[in-house]
Every structure is written in structure tokens, then in C-alpha cells.
Design an enzyme around this catalytic site. Sequence first.
Site, mmCIF file in Angstrom:
data_model
loop_
_atom_site.group_PDB
_atom_site.id
_atom_site.type_symbol
_atom_site.label_atom_id
_atom_site.label_comp_id
_atom_site.label_asym_id
_atom_site.label_seq_id
_atom_site.Cartn_x
_atom_site.Cartn_y
_atom_site.Cartn_z
ATOM 1 N N ILE A 14 0.829 -1.213 0.000
ATOM 2 C CA ILE A 14 0.000 0.000 0.000
ATOM 3 C C ILE A 14 0.863 1.261 0.000
ATOM 4 O O ILE A 14 0.472 2.288 -0.573
ATOM 5 C CB ILE A 14 -1.005 -0.002 1.181
ATOM 6 C CG1 ILE A 14 -2.114 1.010 0.936
ATOM 7 C CG2 ILE A 14 -0.331 0.244 2.521
ATOM 8 C CD1 ILE A 14 -2.936 0.755 -0.301
ATOM 9 N N ARG A 37 12.453 -2.554 6.721
ATOM 10 C CA ARG A 37 13.588 -3.461 6.917
ATOM 11 C C ARG A 37 14.203 -3.907 5.602
ATOM 12 O O ARG A 37 15.423 -4.023 5.481
ATOM 13 C CB ARG A 37 13.134 -4.686 7.719
ATOM 14 C CG ARG A 37 12.606 -4.350 9.106
ATOM 15 C CD ARG A 37 11.820 -5.508 9.671
ATOM 16 N NE ARG A 37 10.800 -5.958 8.707
ATOM 17 C CZ ARG A 37 10.022 -7.021 8.867
ATOM 18 N NH1 ARG A 37 10.142 -7.757 9.951
ATOM 19 N NH2 ARG A 37 9.142 -7.350 7.949
ATOM 20 N N LYS A 90 -5.402 1.543 8.025
ATOM 21 C CA LYS A 90 -6.462 0.752 8.634
ATOM 22 C C LYS A 90 -6.036 -0.708 8.672
ATOM 23 O O LYS A 90 -5.234 -1.107 7.820
ATOM 24 C CB LYS A 90 -7.795 0.913 7.891
ATOM 25 C CG LYS A 90 -7.747 0.806 6.371
ATOM 26 C CD LYS A 90 -7.342 -0.452 5.687
ATOM 27 C CE LYS A 90 -8.042 -1.728 6.040
ATOM 28 N NZ LYS A 90 -7.598 -2.843 5.124
#
Length: 308
Positions: A14, A37, A90
Site C-alpha cells: 500500500i 527493513r 487501517k
Amino acid sequence: MTDLRIAIVGFGKIARDQHVAAIAATPGATLAAVASRNASLQGVPHFSTIEELLQKGPPIDAVSLCTPPQVRRAQAAAALAAGKHVMLEKPPGTGVAELDPLIAMAAGAKRTLFATWHSRHAPAVEPARQWLTDRHIKSVHISWKEDVRVWHPGQGWIWEPGGLGVFDPGINALSILTRILPKPVFVTAAELAFPANCQAPIAANLNLTDISGLPVTAEFDFRQTGPQSWDILADTDQGRLTLSSGGARMAVDGKVLAEGPDEEYRGLYRRFVALAATGASDVDLTPLRLVADAFLLGKRTIVEPFVD
Ligand code: NAP
């Protein structure tokens, strides 16, 4: 006014698909760093973890947390403790109560905590809310069915505790539902189908209602192949409202009354910039509470194991 300098934390699907372009398109917002990471973005300062970002990174005002829900609470607490505004993807948490200390921290530090619901910014959601205001609603049905292998490839966190399974997309439907209906709804029954090897449901059927007894049903399914559906139907005294494509299009008795391009994330970042200007927060936990209640009330069945 200087730009809000934002760092994206968790550079996954996203973040790449939506956040980078939305920040670039938002007046008053600048992408200042990425903390992830394994992933980075060319030309943008990169740090492996949020701790490294906060200790060694360039000056930033805010973080946008695009990591899976299981790790966001600790990241949000670290960012607020460092005086940063926080935008949460979300769902806002893996549980409802974990938001309470974050809300208190944000208020105490006069920093923004913004729990986003991107689907509420879909172009036909506000027209649908307005259209329903003047109608008598007789029933509502949600059909939110998508192929998890297409939309969430390799996202093992979705099947872990707190990953929500099919409620990861399903909560988007509930975020729209709770925006467009005039009265609060609550869950009365739920059936949850858990793959034998997973800690989160692959499908769920919900019954909800409001104080007037409005019948609301919802079908969430991650096993949908072929046509996908992200639709909400509302039968009213003046026709059937169809809110389709995740809130992108609204029709009444088949006649399209509203549709528009996908600018959900631009809407989110416009709101984040406006909130951060005063340090106000926006945390609506209503959709998450409905999911939590579905887990509390739900009858469980075990279905065949899921293999990605
Ligand atoms: P994703 O592709 O798995 O990306 C999340 C990224 O967070 C990973 O690439 C990973 O990057 C990092 N991450 C994963 N586990 C971590 C851990 N234990 N500790 C620290 N970082 C970790 O997931 P996504 O689809 O972008 O979804 C992220 C959030 O956005 C979810 O809450 C989801 O509901 C929401 N969302 C997703 C979509 C969508 O279409 N995918 C749409 C709207 C909202 P590194 O390995 O580089 O650290």
C-alpha cells in the site's frame, strides 16, 4: 507555512501503490524518509527501523505507519513519544483498547493521531450518505468478495492473530456502512470460517441492525475467483441504492448518479495535513468495534487449509 515532513514506515504494497503518489500530490506534504527493513525508495533517505529513523534520520514532523496492524501500536507510541504526528493505516489496531493510550499520548503531546479509513474517501460515499438521509431504508446488504491470492499475495500477517483475515478488506465495507447510515449499527450474529491452518477467518457472514431494527447483512469472502465484488445495496422507499466498486460508483435503480476517480489517499493526506496544523486527532473506532464484536459473537467453523 512549511511542509509537513512525513516518513513512511513499512514500505510494502500500500505504501508503494498509494502513499508515495498521494504525498507527492498533496499541497503541504513532503516525503522526507522511508523506514522499512527490506525495502527502500530511490532518492529518499532510508532507515531499517522506526527507532533508527527517529534517532538518526533527517528532521521529520510525522510518520505514516503502513506496516501490518500487529506492529503499529508500538511504532505509534515511539513516534508520539518523539513528538511526531502519526497517521495509521487501517485497521487502527489489533484490538480496540490498545488505541486508548495512544489517544491519550497524542492529546498530552498536542500531536495528531489520525486513524485512517481510506474507503470513506471514495468518490460516491458522500453522495450516498446524502441520498440516504432523506429516505426510509428498508434493508442493507454488503457483498465484499475478493481473491486473497490476487490482492494479498504472500501477506502471511493477515492469517496471524490480529491480522483480521477477511476482515482486512471487510472492515473497509464497515467503514463505509457506518458513514452512510443515519443511525449506529451493531452486530447481532456472525459466522466465521477459519482455515484449519490459520488464526484468522477466510470468510464471514454478519447480521447487524440499528435501534429501529433495520436488517443489515454482510458477506465477506476471500475465496472469490472470477468477478470480484465490493458492493453495498440499500433498499429504500424510493428505490435501490447500489454503491459499487468499493464506493467509487453510486446508482439508484440502475441509474448512475455519482462516480469519480480513485483519490482516496489524496483525501487522507489532505486531512492529515489539516489535522497536523493544529495537532487535533481523528480516531473513529466504530468499524473496528464491529469487527471485534463479530469475533466475540461469531460461530466458528473450520474449513480447508489455506495455501498461498
Ligand atoms: P505489506 O505489503 O505486507 O506491507 C507491509 C510492510 O511492512 C512489509 O512490506 C514490511 O516491509 C513491513 N513489515 C511487515 N512485517 C513487519 C514487522 N513485523 N515489523 C516491521 N515491519 C514489518 O502489507 P500492505 O498490503 O501494504 O498492508 C499494510 C497495511 O495497509 C495493512 O494494515 C492493510 O490493511 C493496509 N492497507 C492495504 C491495502 C492493500 O491494497 N494492500 C489497502 C489499504 C490498506 P519490510 O519487510 O521492508 O520491513
